[in-house]
Scaffold this motif. Structure first.
Motif, PDB file in Angstrom:
ATOM      1  N   LEU A 228       0.764  -1.336  -0.220  1.00  0.00           N
ATOM      2  CA  LEU A 228       0.302  -0.149  -0.115  1.00  0.00           C
ATOM      3  C   LEU A 228       0.711   0.983  -0.109  1.00  0.00           C
ATOM      4  O   LEU A 228       0.290   2.322  -1.053  1.00  0.00           O
ATOM      5  N   ARG A 229       2.087   1.340   0.848  1.00  0.00           N
ATOM      6  CA  ARG A 229       2.583   2.099   1.130  1.00  0.00           C
ATOM      7  C   ARG A 229       4.182   2.433  -0.556  1.00  0.00           C
ATOM      8  O   ARG A 229       3.724   3.879  -1.009  1.00  0.00           O
ATOM      9  N   ARG A 230       3.263   2.086  -1.673  1.00  0.00           N
ATOM     10  CA  ARG A 230       4.573   1.714  -2.560  1.00  0.00           C
ATOM     11  C   ARG A 230       4.014   2.481  -2.846  1.00  0.00           C
ATOM     12  O   ARG A 230       3.207   3.473  -4.415  1.00  0.00           O
ATOM     13  N   VAL A 231       2.198   1.969  -3.760  1.00  0.00           N
ATOM     14  CA  VAL A 231       0.584   1.644  -4.121  1.00  0.00           C
ATOM     15  C   VAL A 231       1.116   3.644  -4.224  1.00  0.00           C
ATOM     16  O   VAL A 231       0.811   4.741  -4.960  1.00  0.00           O
ATOM     17  N   ASN A 232       1.063   4.080  -2.886  1.00  0.00           N
ATOM     18  CA  ASN A 232       0.830   5.345  -2.233  1.00  0.00           C
ATOM     19  C   ASN A 232       1.613   6.395  -2.636  1.00  0.00           C
ATOM     20  O   ASN A 232       1.240   8.004  -3.363  1.00  0.00           O
ATOM     21  N   LEU A 233       3.225   6.201  -4.084  1.00  0.00           N
ATOM     22  CA  LEU A 233       3.298   7.121  -3.950  1.00  0.00           C
ATOM     23  C   LEU A 233       3.113   7.574  -5.333  1.00  0.00           C
ATOM     24  O   LEU A 233       4.848   8.227  -5.434  1.00  0.00           O
ATOM     25  N   ALA A 234       2.367   6.182  -5.523  1.00  0.00           N
ATOM     26  CA  ALA A 234       1.871   6.737  -7.257  1.00  0.00           C
ATOM     27  C   ALA A 234       0.926   7.520  -7.383  1.00  0.00           C
ATOM     28  O   ALA A 234       0.170   7.279  -8.961  1.00  0.00           O
ATOM     29  N   HIS A 235       0.612   8.232  -6.408  1.00  0.00           N
ATOM     30  CA  HIS A 235      -0.223   9.382  -7.275  1.00  0.00           C
ATOM     31  C   HIS A 235      -0.775  10.396  -8.053  1.00  0.00           C
ATOM     32  O   HIS A 235       0.537  10.523  -8.232  1.00  0.00           O
ATOM     33  N   THR A 236      -1.672  10.837  -8.247  1.00  0.00           N
ATOM     34  CA  THR A 236      -1.263  11.459  -9.597  1.00  0.00           C
ATOM     35  C   THR A 236      -2.942  12.446  -9.216  1.00  0.00           C
ATOM     36  O   THR A 236      -3.955  11.332  -8.534  1.00  0.00           O
ATOM     37  N   PRO A 237      -2.890  13.949  -9.445  1.00  0.00           N
ATOM     38  CA  PRO A 237      -4.548  14.860  -9.463  1.00  0.00           C
ATOM     39  C   PRO A 237      -5.584  13.668 -10.097  1.00  0.00           C
ATOM     40  O   PRO A 237      -6.840  13.988  -9.655  1.00  0.00           O
TER      41      PRO A 237
ATOM     42  N   ALA B 165     -12.573  -1.737  -6.500  1.00  0.00           N
ATOM     43  CA  ALA B 165     -11.366  -2.325  -5.892  1.00  0.00           C
ATOM     44  C   ALA B 165      -9.796  -1.551  -5.975  1.00  0.00           C
ATOM     45  O   ALA B 165      -9.532  -1.862  -4.820  1.00  0.00           O
ATOM     46  N   GLY B 166      -9.859  -1.524  -7.196  1.00  0.00           N
ATOM     47  CA  GLY B 166      -8.106  -0.870  -7.632  1.00  0.00           C
ATOM     48  C   GLY B 166      -8.907   0.017  -6.679  1.00  0.00           C
ATOM     49  O   GLY B 166      -7.118   0.695  -5.883  1.00  0.00           O
ATOM     50  N   SER B 167     -10.139   1.360  -6.899  1.00  0.00           N
ATOM     51  CA  SER B 167      -9.601   2.617  -5.808  1.00  0.00           C
ATOM     52  C   SER B 167      -9.106   2.657  -4.233  1.00  0.00           C
ATOM     53  O   SER B 167      -8.626   3.302  -3.520  1.00  0.00           O
ATOM     54  N   ARG B 168     -10.311   1.444  -3.830  1.00  0.00           N
ATOM     55  CA  ARG B 168      -9.701   0.768  -2.377  1.00  0.00           C
ATOM     56  C   ARG B 168      -8.356   0.593  -1.853  1.00  0.00           C
ATOM     57  O   ARG B 168      -7.411   1.584  -1.037  1.00  0.00           O
ATOM     58  N   VAL B 169      -7.393  -0.045  -2.510  1.00  0.00           N
ATOM     59  CA  VAL B 169      -6.179  -0.359  -2.401  1.00  0.00           C
ATOM     60  C   VAL B 169      -5.128   1.422  -2.865  1.00  0.00           C
ATOM     61  O   VAL B 169      -4.781   1.595  -1.865  1.00  0.00           O
ATOM     62  N   TYR B 170      -5.739   2.219  -4.401  1.00  0.00           N
ATOM     63  CA  TYR B 170      -5.330   3.080  -4.246  1.00  0.00           C
ATOM     64  C   TYR B 170      -4.539   4.537  -2.898  1.00  0.00           C
ATOM     65  O   TYR B 170      -4.327   5.215  -2.665  1.00  0.00           O
ATOM     66  N   LEU B 171      -5.973   3.964  -2.690  1.00  0.00           N
ATOM     67  CA  LEU B 171      -6.272   5.221  -1.739  1.00  0.00           C
ATOM     68  C   LEU B 171      -6.076   4.232   0.374  1.00  0.00           C
ATOM     69  O   LEU B 171      -5.560   5.758   0.932  1.00  0.00           O
ATOM     70  N   GLY B 172      -5.173   2.999   0.061  1.00  0.00           N
ATOM     71  CA  GLY B 172      -5.074   2.833   1.537  1.00  0.00           C
ATOM     72  C   GLY B 172      -5.839   2.524   2.210  1.00  0.00           C
ATOM     73  O   GLY B 172      -5.583   2.659   3.573  1.00  0.00           O
ATOM     74  N   VAL B 173      -7.250   2.526   2.035  1.00  0.00           N
ATOM     75  CA  VAL B 173      -7.704   2.542   2.779  1.00  0.00           C
ATOM     76  C   VAL B 173      -8.098   0.637   3.376  1.00  0.00           C
ATOM     77  O   VAL B 173      -9.276  -0.172   4.290  1.00  0.00           O
ATOM     78  N   HIS B 174      -7.102  -0.588   2.295  1.00  0.00           N
ATOM     79  CA  HIS B 174      -8.139  -1.684   2.348  1.00  0.00           C
ATOM     80  C   HIS B 174      -6.804  -2.555   1.888  1.00  0.00           C
ATOM     81  O   HIS B 174      -6.035  -1.469   1.002  1.00  0.00           O
ATOM     82  N   TYR B 175      -7.428  -3.345   2.222  1.00  0.00           N
ATOM     83  CA  TYR B 175      -5.511  -4.558   1.188  1.00  0.00           C
ATOM     84  C   TYR B 175      -6.202  -4.673   1.077  1.00  0.00           C
ATOM     85  O   TYR B 175      -7.555  -5.466   0.223  1.00  0.00           O
ATOM     86  N   PRO B 176      -5.267  -5.419  -0.365  1.00  0.00           N
ATOM     87  CA  PRO B 176      -5.839  -6.329  -1.710  1.00  0.00           C
ATOM     88  C   PRO B 176      -6.675  -7.592  -0.869  1.00  0.00           C
ATOM     89  O   PRO B 176      -7.451  -7.240  -2.066  1.00  0.00           O
ATOM     90  N   THR B 177      -6.308  -8.746  -0.531  1.00  0.00           N
ATOM     91  CA  THR B 177      -6.917  -9.278  -0.351  1.00  0.00           C
ATOM     92  C   THR B 177      -8.166  -8.848   0.669  1.00  0.00           C
ATOM     93  O   THR B 177      -9.175  -9.801  -0.333  1.00  0.00           O
ATOM     94  N   ASP B 178      -8.801  -7.315   0.983  1.00  0.00           N
ATOM     95  CA  ASP B 178     -10.214  -7.022   1.180  1.00  0.00           C
ATOM     96  C   ASP B 178     -10.503  -7.476   0.118  1.00  0.00           C
ATOM     97  O   ASP B 178     -11.670  -7.603  -0.290  1.00  0.00           O
ATOM     98  N   VAL B 179     -10.544  -6.018  -0.637  1.00  0.00           N
ATOM     99  CA  VAL B 179     -10.878  -6.170  -1.734  1.00  0.00           C
ATOM    100  C   VAL B 179     -11.496  -7.251  -2.548  1.00  0.00           C
ATOM    101  O   VAL B 179     -12.136  -7.571  -3.625  1.00  0.00           O
ATOM    102  N   ALA B 180      -9.904  -8.121  -2.866  1.00  0.00           N
ATOM    103  CA  ALA B 180     -10.632  -9.787  -3.758  1.00  0.00           C
ATOM    104  C   ALA B 180     -12.152 -10.399  -2.936  1.00  0.00           C
ATOM    105  O   ALA B 180     -12.270 -10.995  -3.629  1.00  0.00           O
ATOM    106  N   ALA B 181     -11.199 -10.364  -1.538  1.00  0.00           N
ATOM    107  CA  ALA B 181     -12.666 -10.859  -0.894  1.00  0.00           C
ATOM    108  C   ALA B 181     -13.618 -10.263  -0.843  1.00  0.00           C
ATOM    109  O   ALA B 181     -14.814 -11.033  -1.169  1.00  0.00           O
TER     110      ALA B 181
END
Length: 223
Positions: free
Chosen positions: A37-46, A169-185
């Motif tokens: 999540l931290r790595r994804v968080n660094l890739a933010h764009t407006p 699902a991707g947006s929840r991971v992108y925002l860092g409010v859910h783990y990837p396994t949360d959205v997959a489940a």
């Protein structure tokens, strides 16, 4: 056939709950997902921020009830049957509420949002597994697919559902409010839960139709 489908859906739901309990107990796995999540968080764009925040608002608890009501209206207008609109309401809302029950049962804490370098949604505390936003989007669109029966609607609805659910699902991971396994489940849970409730609905409607006055007489007349 319907009973078999119901049993399979129930088994899938039990697997989802079991997977959640295992994940909640695995600190090492959770730490690995947090690093992702931290790595994804660094890739933010407006632009992506705007899309993710729009999805966060659209499928959030403040707007979701209005979407359910709107969906009921759409189903009624297309199908011209109040029973179809009621079916949509049941097979969307019950799995949606069930998602919160699974969250409480699993008890997996939400990601450490305050540790992220780029915070857009601050939701400290709370429970994470499965994702409520993703589950609601999936339940809403699956409800549409199951209750709007015309062939010309099916392909566009399925395509829209796939895009919207994956984007949510991707947006929840992108925002860092859910783990990837949360959205997959949550996707697996939603498909199984909507299927189960829909099968129960169909079984109840079949039973009710057989018990209506004159049903037996009409049945004999078709023999």
């Amino acid at each position: 056939m319907l009973v078999r489908v119901a049993l399979l859906a129930t088994a899938v739901l039990l697997v989802v709950v079991g997977a959640g309990l295992v994940l909640a107990a695995q600190g090492g796995w959770t730490a690995a997902e947090m690093n992702f999540l931290r790595r994804v968080n660094l890739a933010h764009t407006p632009q992506l921020d705007s899309v993710a925040m729009g999805i966060n608002w659209l499928f959030g608890p403040a707007v979701a009830p209005a979407l359910v009501v709107l969906g009921c209206g759409v189903v009624f207008l297309v199908e011209r049957r109040a029973l179809s609109a009621l079916q949509f309401l049941v097979i969307v809302t019950l799995p949606w509420m069930g998602n919160e029950a699974v969250k409480a049962l699993v008890g997996r804490p939400r990601p450490d949002i305050v540790s992220l370098p780029h915070i857009l949604v601050l939701e400290p505390g709370g429970l994470s597994f499965p994702s409520g936003h993703t589950s609601f989007a999936a339940c809403l669109l699956l409800g549409m697919i199951l209750t709007i029966r015309g062939r010309r609607w099916r392909a566009p609805l399925i395509a829209t559902a796939i895009v919207v659910v994956l984007a949510t699902a991707g947006s929840r991971v992108y925002l860092g409010v859910h783990y990837p396994t949360d959205v997959a489940a949550s996707i697996v849970y939603s498909v199984a839960a909507v299927t189960l409730i829909n099968v129960v609905w169909l079984l109840l409607m079949t039973h009710w139709a057989r018990r209506r006055p004159g049903a037996a007489r009409r049945s004999r007349s078709f023999r």
